[in-house]
Scaffold this active site. Structure first.
Site, PDB file in Angstrom:
ATOM      1  N   SER A  10      10.404  -6.420 -13.499  1.00 36.53           N
ATOM      2  CA  SER A  10       9.319  -7.184 -12.883  1.00 36.53           C
ATOM      3  C   SER A  10       9.419  -7.107 -11.365  1.00 36.53           C
ATOM      4  CB  SER A  10       9.385  -8.641 -13.339  1.00 36.53           C
ATOM      5  OG  SER A  10       8.405  -9.378 -12.640  1.00 36.53           O
ATOM      6  N   HIS A  35       6.540  -4.000 -14.438  1.00 36.88           N
ATOM      7  CA  HIS A  35       5.740  -5.182 -14.773  1.00 36.88           C
ATOM      8  C   HIS A  35       5.257  -5.809 -13.461  1.00 36.88           C
ATOM      9  CE1 HIS A  35       4.631  -8.628 -17.342  1.00 36.88           C
ATOM     10  NE2 HIS A  35       5.079  -9.411 -16.368  1.00 36.88           N
ATOM     11  N   ASP A  37       3.090  -8.865 -11.744  1.00 38.13           N
ATOM     12  CA  ASP A  37       2.566 -10.219 -11.972  1.00 38.13           C
ATOM     13  C   ASP A  37       1.540 -10.596 -10.913  1.00 38.13           C
ATOM     14  OD1 ASP A  37       4.189 -11.228 -14.243  1.00 38.13           O
ATOM     15  OD2 ASP A  37       5.862 -10.862 -12.879  1.00 38.13           O
ATOM     16  N   MET A  39      -0.829 -13.542  -9.556  1.00 41.02           N
ATOM     17  CA  MET A  39      -0.940 -15.007  -9.665  1.00 41.02           C
ATOM     18  C   MET A  39      -1.894 -15.537  -8.598  1.00 41.02           C
ATOM     19  SD  MET A  39       3.048 -16.022  -9.905  1.00 41.02           S
ATOM     20  CE  MET A  39       4.194 -15.231 -11.002  1.00 41.02           C
ATOM     21  N   HIS A  68       0.245  -8.227 -15.556  1.00 40.14           N
ATOM     22  CA  HIS A  68       0.196  -9.531 -16.227  1.00 40.14           C
ATOM     23  C   HIS A  68      -0.576 -10.482 -15.310  1.00 40.14           C
ATOM     24  CE1 HIS A  68       2.814 -13.280 -17.399  1.00 40.14           C
ATOM     25  NE2 HIS A  68       1.579 -13.396 -17.818  1.00 40.14           N
ATOM     26  N   MET A  70      -1.931 -13.892 -14.217  1.00 42.82           N
ATOM     27  CA  MET A  70      -1.833 -15.349 -14.313  1.00 42.82           C
ATOM     28  C   MET A  70      -2.873 -15.916 -13.360  1.00 42.82           C
ATOM     29  SD  MET A  70       2.290 -15.399 -14.485  1.00 42.82           S
ATOM     30  CE  MET A  70       2.342 -13.708 -13.947  1.00 42.82           C
ATOM     31  N   MET A 139       5.174 -15.315 -23.913  1.00 48.51           N
ATOM     32  CA  MET A 139       5.926 -15.841 -22.760  1.00 48.51           C
ATOM     33  C   MET A 139       7.154 -16.592 -23.263  1.00 48.51           C
ATOM     34  SD  MET A 139       4.545 -14.813 -19.973  1.00 48.51           S
ATOM     35  CE  MET A 139       5.685 -15.670 -18.870  1.00 48.51           C
ATOM     36  N   PHE A 145       6.891 -18.437 -12.102  1.00 47.15           N
ATOM     37  CA  PHE A 145       8.055 -18.184 -11.252  1.00 47.15           C
ATOM     38  C   PHE A 145       9.102 -17.371 -12.004  1.00 47.15           C
ATOM     39  CE2 PHE A 145       6.113 -22.138  -9.968  1.00 47.15           C
ATOM     40  CZ  PHE A 145       5.975 -21.969  -8.594  1.00 47.15           C
ATOM     41  N   GLY A 146       9.833 -16.563 -11.262  1.00 47.16           N
ATOM     42  CA  GLY A 146      10.973 -15.871 -11.829  1.00 47.16           C
ATOM     43  C   GLY A 146      12.181 -16.790 -11.849  1.00 47.16           C
ATOM     44  N   ASP A 177       8.660 -12.011 -21.887  1.00 48.02           N
ATOM     45  CA  ASP A 177       8.697 -12.114 -20.421  1.00 48.02           C
ATOM     46  C   ASP A 177       9.218 -13.490 -20.031  1.00 48.02           C
ATOM     47  OD1 ASP A 177       8.181 -12.004 -17.700  1.00 48.02           O
ATOM     48  OD2 ASP A 177       5.999 -11.982 -17.900  1.00 48.02           O
ATOM     49  N   GLY A 178      10.358 -13.482 -19.306  1.00 48.84           N
ATOM     50  CA  GLY A 178      10.895 -14.724 -18.774  1.00 48.84           C
ATOM     51  C   GLY A 178      12.289 -15.031 -19.282  1.00 48.84           C
ATOM     52  N   GLY A 179      13.233 -15.106 -18.334  1.00 52.73           N
ATOM     53  CA  GLY A 179      14.595 -15.473 -18.699  1.00 52.73           C
ATOM     54  C   GLY A 179      15.333 -14.409 -19.504  1.00 52.73           C
ATOM     55  N   SER A 200      14.699 -11.414 -12.385  1.00 50.72           N
ATOM     56  CA  SER A 200      15.874 -11.814 -11.601  1.00 50.72           C
ATOM     57  C   SER A 200      17.170 -11.184 -12.122  1.00 50.72           C
ATOM     58  CB  SER A 200      15.980 -13.335 -11.543  1.00 50.72           C
ATOM     59  OG  SER A 200      15.822 -13.878 -12.826  1.00 50.72           O
TER      60      SER A 200
HETATM   61  C1  DX5 Z   1       6.893 -15.300 -14.650  1.00 52.47           C
HETATM   62  C2  DX5 Z   1       6.555 -13.845 -14.666  1.00 52.47           C
HETATM   63  C3  DX5 Z   1       7.684 -12.950 -14.986  1.00 52.47           C
HETATM   64  C4  DX5 Z   1       8.853 -13.034 -14.045  1.00 52.47           C
HETATM   65  C5  DX5 Z   1      10.070 -12.992 -14.917  1.00 52.47           C
HETATM   66  O1  DX5 Z   1       5.768 -16.038 -14.621  1.00 52.47           O
HETATM   67  O2  DX5 Z   1       5.520 -13.581 -15.584  1.00 52.47           O
HETATM   68  O3  DX5 Z   1       7.258 -11.600 -15.139  1.00 52.47           O
HETATM   69  O4  DX5 Z   1       8.940 -11.999 -13.110  1.00 52.47           O
HETATM   70  O5  DX5 Z   1      11.172 -13.241 -14.145  1.00 52.47           O
HETATM   71  P1  DX5 Z   1      12.596 -13.557 -14.755  1.00 52.47           P
HETATM   72  O6  DX5 Z   1      13.023 -12.323 -15.515  1.00 52.47           O
HETATM   73  O7  DX5 Z   1      13.419 -13.819 -13.557  1.00 52.47           O
HETATM   74  O8  DX5 Z   1      12.448 -14.731 -15.651  1.00 52.47           O
HETATM   75 ZN    ZN Z   2       5.024 -11.492 -16.116  1.00 50.59          ZN
END
Ligand code: DX5
Ligand code: ZN
Length: 220
Positions: A10, A35, A37, A39, A68, A70, A139, A145-146, A177-179, A200
């Site tokens: 990402s 990826h 994002d 927003m 993606h 948002m 999700m 947020f990352g 996607d996420g964590g 991250s």
């Molecule tokens: C969050 C984004 C993700 C983000 C994931 O809203 O859609 O793509 O970059 O970041 P990590 O891997 O740090 O959770």
């Molecule tokens: Zn994303």
């Protein structure tokens, strides 16, 4: 049905002042996807960038652009993103009352269509549009947020989606996607996902080594 496993770094976690070199760095790790994002500060509190920035990125990279959105009413950006060179455009069921029509328009514009649901949204929200998509994103954090912690209860939705895909004879990819890190990626894979976004985890420290680590876990 054979689904190809993909890792999608990402760019949200990269250096925003150096997208060209960051894209090159991602490409050099051997992954196919990046990826991206988008927003708008409305659908999610954070603001990242829009289609013009994606168009600028396209000049520096041949990676598959996995976008993606948002944003509120993402159908407003279908033409701009297609022209920017996006390959996959993934939109939230929660972001428009016209999800069905919007997904049709994404394909008509020449992109692959993706649909995404938040952790609090049930799978039933996307059942009516499953035959219109190339990818479903579940999700695994609340978007915006990352660096947030993976939400384990989302894995049930991945499992149920695999069943639904089989029942319907469909062939879309399942993305998470996420964590995502070297523990949660395995849980998501075991649940049935085959496209893994990671921000991250990958960009902390040595990107190439972190990609290699996640690839090793996926292949184990
Ligand atoms: C969050 C984004 C993700 C983000 C994931 O809203 O859609 O793509 O970059 O970041 P990590 O891997 O740090 O959770
Ligand atoms: Zn994303």
């Amino acid at each position: 049905m054979t689904l190809v496993t993909k890792l999608a770094p990402s760019i949200l976690a990269a250096d925003y002042a150096n997208f060209a070199s960051e894209l090159k760095r991602i490409e050099e790790t051997g992954v196919d996807y990046v990826h991206i994002d988008l927003m708008d500060g409305q659908f999610v509190p954070n603001i990242s960038f829009g289609a013009d920035v994606v168009a600028s990125m396209r000049k520096h990279s041949k990676l598959v652009f996995d976008c993606h959105l948002m944003v509120v009413n993402p159908e407003r950006y279908i033409d701009a993103l297609a022209q920017a060179g996006a390959d996959i455009m993934t939109i939230h069921t929660e972001s428009t009352p016209h999800i069905h029509g919007a997904l049709q328009k994404i394909r008509a514009a020449g992109m692959k269509a993706g649909v995404v649901i938040n952790p609090g949204t049930p799978l039933t929200a996307l059942e009516p549009v499953l035959d219109l998509v190339d990818q479903v994103l579940i999700m695994t954090v609340n978007p915006g947020f990352g660096g947030q912690a993976f939400i384990p209860s989302t894995l049930t939705k991945v499992q149920d989606l695999v069943t639904l895909r089989q029942e319907r004879g469909l062939a879309f990819d399942i993305e998470v996607d996420g964590g995502i890190d070297d523990t949660t990626i395995k849980l998501a894979q075991q649940a049935g996902a085959n496209v893994f976004v990671a921000g991250s985890y990958l960009f902390k420290g040595d990107l190439a080594a972190n990609v290699a680590r996640l690839t090793e876990v996926l292949n184990a």
